[in-house]
Design a protein around this motif. Structure first.
Motif, mmCIF file in Angstrom:
data_model
loop_
_atom_site.group_PDB
_atom_site.id
_atom_site.type_symbol
_atom_site.label_atom_id
_atom_site.label_comp_id
_atom_site.label_asym_id
_atom_site.label_seq_id
_atom_site.Cartn_x
_atom_site.Cartn_y
_atom_site.Cartn_z
ATOM 1 N N ALA A 1 50.857 28.255 35.144
ATOM 2 C CA ALA A 1 50.121 27.759 36.038
ATOM 3 C C ALA A 1 49.672 29.151 37.144
ATOM 4 O O ALA A 1 48.551 29.515 37.590
ATOM 5 N N GLY A 2 50.833 29.882 37.080
ATOM 6 C CA GLY A 2 50.533 30.950 38.045
ATOM 7 C C GLY A 2 49.900 32.175 37.755
ATOM 8 O O GLY A 2 48.875 32.924 38.115
ATOM 9 N N SER A 3 49.780 32.139 36.115
ATOM 10 C CA SER A 3 49.047 33.181 35.482
ATOM 11 C C SER A 3 47.471 32.895 35.370
ATOM 12 O O SER A 3 46.794 33.651 35.615
ATOM 13 N N LEU A 4 47.239 31.647 35.313
ATOM 14 C CA LEU A 4 45.852 31.044 35.283
ATOM 15 C C LEU A 4 45.357 31.222 36.808
ATOM 16 O O LEU A 4 44.172 31.499 37.048
ATOM 17 N N THR A 5 46.146 30.947 37.794
ATOM 18 C CA THR A 5 45.665 30.974 39.110
ATOM 19 C C THR A 5 45.272 32.460 39.593
ATOM 20 O O THR A 5 44.341 32.534 40.085
ATOM 21 N N LEU B 1 40.348 33.481 36.607
ATOM 22 C CA LEU B 1 38.720 34.049 36.634
ATOM 23 C C LEU B 1 38.480 35.496 36.685
ATOM 24 O O LEU B 1 37.490 35.718 35.873
ATOM 25 N N PRO B 2 39.417 36.306 37.088
ATOM 26 C CA PRO B 2 38.977 37.735 36.904
ATOM 27 C C PRO B 2 39.107 38.233 35.628
ATOM 28 O O PRO B 2 38.329 39.111 35.184
ATOM 29 N N ALA B 3 39.785 37.494 34.633
ATOM 30 C CA ALA B 3 39.922 38.130 33.542
ATOM 31 C C ALA B 3 38.615 37.812 32.664
ATOM 32 O O ALA B 3 38.127 38.421 31.999
ATOM 33 N N ALA B 4 37.943 36.416 32.882
ATOM 34 C CA ALA B 4 36.840 36.046 32.219
ATOM 35 C C ALA B 4 35.593 36.912 32.600
ATOM 36 O O ALA B 4 34.678 37.352 32.150
ATOM 37 N N ILE B 5 35.735 37.513 34.118
ATOM 38 C CA ILE B 5 34.712 38.136 34.588
ATOM 39 C C ILE B 5 34.827 39.492 34.174
ATOM 40 O O ILE B 5 33.717 40.060 33.635
ATOM 41 N N TYR B 6 36.121 40.111 34.048
ATOM 42 C CA TYR B 6 36.146 41.500 33.517
ATOM 43 C C TYR B 6 35.722 41.604 31.974
ATOM 44 O O TYR B 6 35.313 42.723 31.558
ATOM 45 N N ALA B 7 36.018 40.507 31.285
ATOM 46 C CA ALA B 7 35.556 40.377 29.661
ATOM 47 C C ALA B 7 33.996 40.585 29.756
ATOM 48 O O ALA B 7 33.714 41.332 28.955
ATOM 49 N N ALA C 1 35.428 40.719 40.765
ATOM 50 C CA ALA C 1 36.738 40.883 39.975
ATOM 51 C C ALA C 1 37.473 41.329 40.738
ATOM 52 O O ALA C 1 38.868 40.815 40.890
ATOM 53 N N SER C 2 37.474 42.527 41.292
ATOM 54 C CA SER C 2 38.459 43.343 42.271
ATOM 55 C C SER C 2 38.850 42.528 43.271
ATOM 56 O O SER C 2 40.037 42.700 43.554
ATOM 57 N N SER C 3 37.862 41.924 43.957
ATOM 58 C CA SER C 3 38.286 41.270 45.003
ATOM 59 C C SER C 3 39.170 39.951 44.988
ATOM 60 O O SER C 3 40.257 39.845 45.640
ATOM 61 N N LEU C 4 38.980 39.288 43.791
ATOM 62 C CA LEU C 4 39.573 38.122 43.254
ATOM 63 C C LEU C 4 41.313 38.733 42.914
ATOM 64 O O LEU C 4 42.031 38.034 43.356
ATOM 65 N N CYS C 5 41.293 40.065 42.336
ATOM 66 C CA CYS C 5 42.569 40.617 41.740
ATOM 67 C C CYS C 5 43.440 40.970 43.267
ATOM 68 O O CYS C 5 44.634 40.553 43.305
ATOM 69 N N GLN C 6 42.694 41.170 44.179
ATOM 70 C CA GLN C 6 43.148 41.783 45.566
ATOM 71 C C GLN C 6 43.893 40.638 46.117
ATOM 72 O O GLN C 6 44.812 40.552 46.768
ATOM 73 N N TRP C 7 43.204 39.442 46.333
ATOM 74 C CA TRP C 7 43.390 37.920 46.623
ATOM 75 C C TRP C 7 44.712 37.716 45.788
ATOM 76 O O TRP C 7 45.691 37.188 46.478
ATOM 77 N N ALA C 8 44.847 37.567 44.677
ATOM 78 C CA ALA C 8 45.654 37.323 43.883
ATOM 79 C C ALA C 8 46.923 38.190 43.829
ATOM 80 O O ALA C 8 48.201 37.507 43.930
ATOM 81 N N SER C 9 47.019 39.471 44.284
ATOM 82 C CA SER C 9 48.128 40.223 44.222
ATOM 83 C C SER C 9 48.731 39.944 45.735
ATOM 84 O O SER C 9 49.852 40.340 45.880
ATOM 85 N N THR D 1 47.449 43.271 33.946
ATOM 86 C CA THR D 1 46.955 43.736 32.818
ATOM 87 C C THR D 1 47.025 43.029 31.675
ATOM 88 O O THR D 1 46.122 42.456 30.965
ATOM 89 N N ILE D 2 48.297 42.662 31.296
ATOM 90 C CA ILE D 2 48.515 41.628 30.380
ATOM 91 C C ILE D 2 47.973 40.267 30.401
ATOM 92 O O ILE D 2 47.392 39.797 29.478
ATOM 93 N N GLU D 3 48.066 39.571 31.432
ATOM 94 C CA GLU D 3 47.417 38.273 31.633
ATOM 95 C C GLU D 3 45.826 38.343 31.507
ATOM 96 O O GLU D 3 45.410 37.498 30.831
ATOM 97 N N MET D 4 45.291 39.141 32.067
ATOM 98 C CA MET D 4 43.814 39.319 32.194
ATOM 99 C C MET D 4 43.305 39.846 30.604
ATOM 100 O O MET D 4 42.276 39.215 30.395
ATOM 101 N N SER D 5 44.132 40.763 30.166
ATOM 102 C CA SER D 5 43.606 41.054 28.667
ATOM 103 C C SER D 5 43.429 39.952 28.043
ATOM 104 O O SER D 5 42.535 39.465 27.142
ATOM 105 N N PHE D 6 44.790 38.951 27.954
ATOM 106 C CA PHE D 6 44.939 38.002 27.091
ATOM 107 C C PHE D 6 43.911 36.888 27.219
ATOM 108 O O PHE D 6 43.192 36.536 26.448
ATOM 109 N N ILE D 7 43.873 36.496 28.603
ATOM 110 C CA ILE D 7 42.890 35.279 28.960
ATOM 111 C C ILE D 7 41.442 35.849 28.631
ATOM 112 O O ILE D 7 40.632 35.009 28.045
ATOM 113 N N GLY D 8 41.135 36.968 29.183
ATOM 114 C CA GLY D 8 39.796 37.438 28.815
ATOM 115 C C GLY D 8 39.505 37.523 27.292
ATOM 116 O O GLY D 8 38.551 37.130 26.817
#
Length: 329
Positions: free
Chosen positions: A85-89, A93-99, A194-202, A213-220
């Motif tokens: 759940a934490g990974s998807l949150t 979305l950033p992963a899909a956008i970056y892909a 995606a950068s703004s979403l990553c900043q929010w997530a971090s 990096t691992i999570e976003m690459s896998f989901i993307g």
């Protein structure tokens, strides 16, 4: 209290890399940013399936991040605290956008002049500022607004100049616009989002750059694989194979892109946004130099007019951030 705070500061200082390491990260990222368009254009064949390049890059990023976590000795700790759940949150979305962004960049690499690509790609700063304000409420200073205006002027110059000339394939101006300028412009917009979403997530999840990096690459990658079910690239992979038109040299831009993704996280974490701005400016100069050395092609008049605008705008934007007057008072 004093001893505990002192020990905490000492631990933080010990965890931080040395100045030499930070300088190395900055130098490597500058070279990667500057050389990536030229190397991709040189080593990736025109008919190479874009999705295969993106998936290979994402896989390489995961491998690099895992190796670095093992080297740090924090791999078990990171995965022990991991939740789906934490990974998807944080990363879904950033992963899909970056892909999608990476796919658009791969298309644009092959159809734009290297320096033009690099400069247009810097409009991501404009979109980052917009989405950061929209999502996080971060305001811009008057000088930053001026910098963004200069950036827009540079983007317009490049769009007009590149549309009126032939692309890297020698195609028409419509072809260059459709497969060069539009993809990199949309990719820059997606990068800002995606950068703004990553900043929010971090800020909420406190993920390390390696885990992100691992999570976003896998989901993307999962999103991209799902899209191949009915996409033209999916049909091409099923018909010709995943590595259609690959050569041994194709691995070079793939690995460079992967290492660049890792370096961005390290530079942002340890060097800060201002110094990263100098990296971006320096990378533009590296691109221009490499293009002249290896292609024997001097920059166009439009590029020469746009380059100082981009350099000035990025420098001003990074140098003069917004300062809240209430805090000063």
């Amino acid at each position: 209290m004093g001893s505990s705070s002192t020990s905490a500061a000492a631990a933080a200082a010990a965890a931080a890399p040395s100045r030499r390491k930070v300088a190395l990260y900055l130098t490597l990222l500058t070279l990667q940013y500057g050389a990536q368009p030229l190397i991709s254009k040189r080593f990736v064949r025109q008919d190479t399936i874009v999705t295969s390049l993106v998936l290979a890059t994402e896989a390489a990023k995961v491998i690099c991040a895992i190796v670095l976590l093992i080297a740090e000795g924090s791999l078990k700790k990171q995965f022990r605290n991991w939740t789906l759940a934490g990974s998807l949150t944080a990363s879904g979305l950033p992963a899909a956008i970056y892909a999608l962004q990476n796919s658009l960049l791969q298309i644009s690499y092959k159809n734009l002049d290297s320096l033009t690509f690099s400069i247009l790609n810097q409009t991501k700063l404009l979109w980052t500022a917009f989405f950061t304000y929209l999502i996080l409420g971060q305001k811009q200073s008057s000088k930053q607004i001026l910098a963004l205006s200069l950036l827009i002027c540079a983007a317009v110059l490049l769009s007009v100049g590149e549309s009126s000339s032939k692309g890297s394939k020698g195609g028409s101006s419509d072809y260059v616009l459709l497969y060069g300028i539009i993809p990199v412009t949309v990719a820059s917009m997606l990068s800002g989002l995606a950068s703004s979403l990553c900043q929010w997530a971090s800020q909420v999840k406190k993920h390390t750059s390696y885990m992100m990096t691992i999570e976003m690459s896998f989901i993307g990658s999962m999103c991209l694989l799902a899209s191949t079910y009915r996409s033209p690239d999916g049909e091409a992979i099923r018909k010709y194979g995943f590595f259609h038109e690959w050569t041994l040299w194709t691995a070079v831009p793939v690995l460079m892109n992967a290492v660049g993704g890792i370096l961005v996280g390290l530079v942002t974490t340890y060097a800060g946004g201002v110094r990263k701005g100098f990296v971006i400016v320096s990378a533009l100069l590296v691109t221009a130099l490499l293009q002249f050395i290896f292609d024997g092609k001097p920059p166009s008049h439009y590029c020469l007019m746009a380059l100082p605008l981009v350099m000035t705008s990025i420098f001003i934007y990074q140098k003069y951030p917004y300062a809240d007057r209430k805090k000063k008072d």
